[in-house]
Design a protein around this motif. Structure first.
Motif, PDB file in Angstrom:
ATOM      1  N   ALA A 197       0.828  -1.209   0.000  1.00 28.83           N
ATOM      2  CA  ALA A 197       0.000   0.000   0.000  1.00 28.83           C
ATOM      3  C   ALA A 197       0.858   1.253   0.000  1.00 28.83           C
ATOM      4  CB  ALA A 197      -0.931  -0.009   1.211  1.00 28.83           C
ATOM      5  N   GLN A 198       1.978   1.216   0.727  1.00 26.93           N
ATOM      6  CA  GLN A 198       2.890   2.368   0.753  1.00 26.93           C
ATOM      7  C   GLN A 198       3.535   2.592  -0.611  1.00 26.93           C
ATOM      8  OE1 GLN A 198       4.357   4.934   2.848  1.00 26.93           O
ATOM      9  NE2 GLN A 198       6.280   4.055   3.541  1.00 26.93           N
ATOM     10  N   LEU A 199       4.051   1.508  -1.217  1.00 27.01           N
ATOM     11  CA  LEU A 199       4.697   1.637  -2.522  1.00 27.01           C
ATOM     12  C   LEU A 199       3.686   2.004  -3.612  1.00 27.01           C
ATOM     13  CD1 LEU A 199       7.153  -1.407  -2.378  1.00 27.01           C
ATOM     14  CD2 LEU A 199       7.642   0.993  -1.852  1.00 27.01           C
ATOM     15  N   TRP A 200       2.472   1.516  -3.479  1.00 21.36           N
ATOM     16  CA  TRP A 200       1.406   1.863  -4.415  1.00 21.36           C
ATOM     17  C   TRP A 200       1.032   3.335  -4.267  1.00 21.36           C
ATOM     18  CZ3 TRP A 200      -0.857  -0.912  -8.286  1.00 21.36           C
ATOM     19  CH2 TRP A 200      -2.093  -0.492  -8.780  1.00 21.36           C
ATOM     20  N   ALA A 229       9.266  -9.044 -13.397  1.00 21.81           N
ATOM     21  CA  ALA A 229       9.668  -8.212 -12.262  1.00 21.81           C
ATOM     22  C   ALA A 229       8.627  -8.248 -11.158  1.00 21.81           C
ATOM     23  CB  ALA A 229       9.885  -6.778 -12.722  1.00 21.81           C
ATOM     24  N   CYS A 230       9.112  -8.338  -9.940  1.00 24.91           N
ATOM     25  CA  CYS A 230       8.222  -8.290  -8.778  1.00 24.91           C
ATOM     26  C   CYS A 230       7.639  -6.888  -8.655  1.00 24.91           C
ATOM     27  CB  CYS A 230       8.994  -8.643  -7.516  1.00 24.91           C
ATOM     28  SG  CYS A 230       8.053  -8.417  -5.981  1.00 24.91           S
ATOM     29  N   THR A 264       9.569  -3.148  -8.447  1.00 26.31           N
ATOM     30  CA  THR A 264       9.311  -2.079  -9.418  1.00 26.31           C
ATOM     31  C   THR A 264       8.825  -0.819  -8.714  1.00 26.31           C
ATOM     32  OG1 THR A 264       8.730  -3.703 -11.115  1.00 26.31           O
ATOM     33  CG2 THR A 264       7.980  -1.440 -11.456  1.00 26.31           C
ATOM     34  N   LEU A 265       7.831  -0.981  -7.877  1.00 24.29           N
ATOM     35  CA  LEU A 265       7.237   0.189  -7.219  1.00 24.29           C
ATOM     36  C   LEU A 265       8.167   0.792  -6.171  1.00 24.29           C
ATOM     37  CD1 LEU A 265       3.531  -0.979  -6.797  1.00 24.29           C
ATOM     38  CD2 LEU A 265       4.507   0.482  -8.583  1.00 24.29           C
ATOM     39  N   VAL A 267       2.230  -2.188 -14.007  1.00 18.54           N
ATOM     40  CA  VAL A 267       1.741  -2.681 -12.716  1.00 18.54           C
ATOM     41  C   VAL A 267       0.437  -1.977 -12.341  1.00 18.54           C
ATOM     42  CG1 VAL A 267       2.213  -2.742 -10.236  1.00 18.54           C
ATOM     43  CG2 VAL A 267       4.000  -3.397 -11.853  1.00 18.54           C
ATOM     44  N   ARG A 268       0.394  -0.685 -12.489  1.00 17.23           N
ATOM     45  CA  ARG A 268      -0.794   0.063 -12.094  1.00 17.23           C
ATOM     46  C   ARG A 268      -1.990  -0.264 -12.993  1.00 17.23           C
ATOM     47  NH1 ARG A 268       0.162   3.171  -7.997  1.00 17.23           N
ATOM     48  NH2 ARG A 268       2.316   3.783  -7.523  1.00 17.23           N
TER      49      ARG A 268
END
Length: 516
Positions: A381-384, A457-458, A462-463, A506-507
């Motif tokens: 959630a933080q990286l997102w 990629a994980c 990435t994020l 990813v998004r």
């Protein structure tokens, strides 16, 4: 209309018979009051496990009060459906002429404000009592933090250790050190945790089954399921769970407290946080039982100190911060996080093994241990860069032990850094390699934790780099993150561009449109 001196409110997380609400209680002129309200399961969409636990524990406590022949008004969902505390209190005031309303300080700022407004609207005197459940004395935290530019849990913890004498030899900590974190980062390796004792779960009795039925009837669309339910719902069961943990799991708790493993939701953790937060257990009795396990040679110091620190240190610390910083804390968003929480948080259908396992576990049991929360669901959630109010609501809704005074600081402060460093000295960010080190989740995942820009990629990795790129200016001089910013700067332009393209993928891959 019957005259009442004190209408004594007992909230759903105040189920301790030694509460100050009982001090001076006179059955001849006072009245106890409890209410199940729709709003407490819908202001956030409280999971079925969480709602069941609260209702079952409240109903068991109410029955114990009735068995004592104490006068009690109890509003159940089925018999007296009430939308909120205001409506329930107003319903009571239609039948009783009340001189004063008494309540122990709630664990939720919102509830306190609602009760205050209700009393003002009814010209009713309100007496807010101190909560004697906690180890810190009223006003002790405020006095401790006065004049300090930077607050740190470690020093608050030391103050409480010295005052209480827990794990102390005079003014010196037992063993010579204040904490043993360095000894508490063990992993299971490829062999896994081995054969563990079966978790202690409790049978569903008639009262608990009634709570399950109520949740099914009133909150059918809330997240989670009730395929099984085994949480302690009264003090006797809570004490049994504490004893089970100390005898079976405490000796290895310290070494493996941060480890995770597929299919093992409990490992060596105590699972008593919900009982503590409902006040079926007192923190001091828990701390003393653990300390005794060390003194009798049953558990090593690193395990006992690590466990005690979670209760005597961290739990008391976050409560002090909560009441110091509310309501402003709830509105903080220091990192300008503006993305909606991904939909998979509500159903667990996601192709990242760590998140799938951790979220489905919460849906099934209402539980996740602290590293699953901080470094899996919280980290993503933080990286997102999820909106803080959304991830806060998710944690408050999903976990059986979630009461806002303890949940909000851990999420908005510790997990999401939304307060800009009041609670934690840095954001707790990491690539997928941290999860690979501390678990076997990555062994069962399509993504590779060491890769950031490839099709394998994980997303965590990435994020992670996207997050650092966005906040580079903020953290390039940070004592604990500056080195990671240098690693970012050392990447080639082509690699940074490839990571940015992968972050866009990813998004797009994880919808974030269905926030409950």
């Amino acid at each position: 209309m019957k005259k009442i001196r004190h209408l004594c409110l007992i909230l759903g997380d105040q189920l301790n018979r030694d509460s100050l609400v009982f001090a001076g209680f006179d059955p001849a002129q006072d009245l106890l009051w409890m209410a199940e309200t729709l709003g407490e399961s819908t202001h956030v969409h409280s999971s079925k496990q969480r709602s069941t636990l609260f209702l079952a524990a409240m109903r068991h406590f109410a029955q114990e009060l009735r068995d004592e022949k104490l006068p009690l008004v109890y509003y159940s969902l089925e018999e007296h459906e009430q939308p909120d505390f205001t409506a329930a209190i107003n319903a009571t005031l239609r039948h009783y002429a009340v001189t004063q309303l008494r309540v122990v300080l709630p664990g939720d700022y919102r509830v306190l404000q609602e009760i205050k407004r209700c009393c003002t609207d009814n010209n009713l005197t309100l007496d807010v009592l101190a909560d004697n459940h906690f180890i810190a004395k009223p006003g002790e935290f405020s006095a401790w933090k006065k004049g300090k530019k930077q607050l740190r849990m470690e020093y608050w913890y030391r103050q409480l250790r010295k005052r209480t004498g827990i794990l102390m030899n005079g003014d010196v900590p037992v063993g010579g050190d204040w904490n043993y974190d360095k000894d508490n980062r063990g992993t299971f390796g490829k062999a896994g945790p081995g054969l563990l004792d079966s978790a202690l779960v409790f049978p569903v009795d008639k009262i608990t089954q009634g709570a399950i039925d109520s949740v099914a009837a009133f909150f059918p669309d809330n997240p989670g399921n009730l395929l099984s339910f085994g949480w302690p719902v009264n003090r006797q069961q809570a004490l049994a769970l504490l004893d089970f943990f100390v005898e079976k799991n405490l000796p290895l708790f310290g070494e493996y407290q941060d480890a995770m493993w597929t299919g093992e939701p409990w490992l060596y953790h105590s699972r008593i946080s919900a009982a503590l937060n409902l006040k079926l257990l007192s923190p001091m009795e828990v701390v003393q039982v653990a300390e005794h396990a060390y003194s009798r040679g049953h558990a090593p110091l690193n395990a006992v100190e690590g466990f005690i620190r979670q209760i005597l240190g961290w739990r008391e610390y976050v409560r002090g911060l909560y009441w110091s910083l509310m309501p402003e804390w709830k509105e903080m968003n220091a990192l300008d996080a503006q993305h909606n929480l991904p939909d998979f948080y509500w159903h667990g259908d996601v192709d990242m093994a760590c998140l799938s396992h951790s979220i489905r576990q919460v849906l099934d049991t209402g539980y996740g241990h602290h590293i699953q929360r901080l470094m899996v669901t919280g980290l993503f959630a933080q990286l997102w860069q999820s909106r803080p109010e959304q991830i806060h609501a998710w944690y408050l809704a999903m976990y059986v032990d979630a009461v806002e005074w303890v949940e909000l600081p851990n999420v908005l402060g510790m997990s999401q850094y939304a307060d800009g460093g009041i609670m934690a000295s840095k954001p707790y960010i990491a690539t997928g390699r941290y999860i690979a080190k501390m678990s076997n989740y990555c062994d069962h995942c399509r993504y590779k934790p060491d890769e950031a820009e490839t099709e394998n990629a994980c997303p965590f990795t990435t994020l992670y780099w996207e997050f650092l790129q966005k906040h580079r200016a903020r953290f390039q001089q940070h004592p604990r993150l500056a080195l990671q910013v240098k690693h970012l700067d050392n990447q080639s332009e082509d690699k940074r561009a490839a990571i940015a393209r992968r972050a866009q993928w990813v998004r797009a891959h994880y919808p974030a449109n269905h926030y409950i």
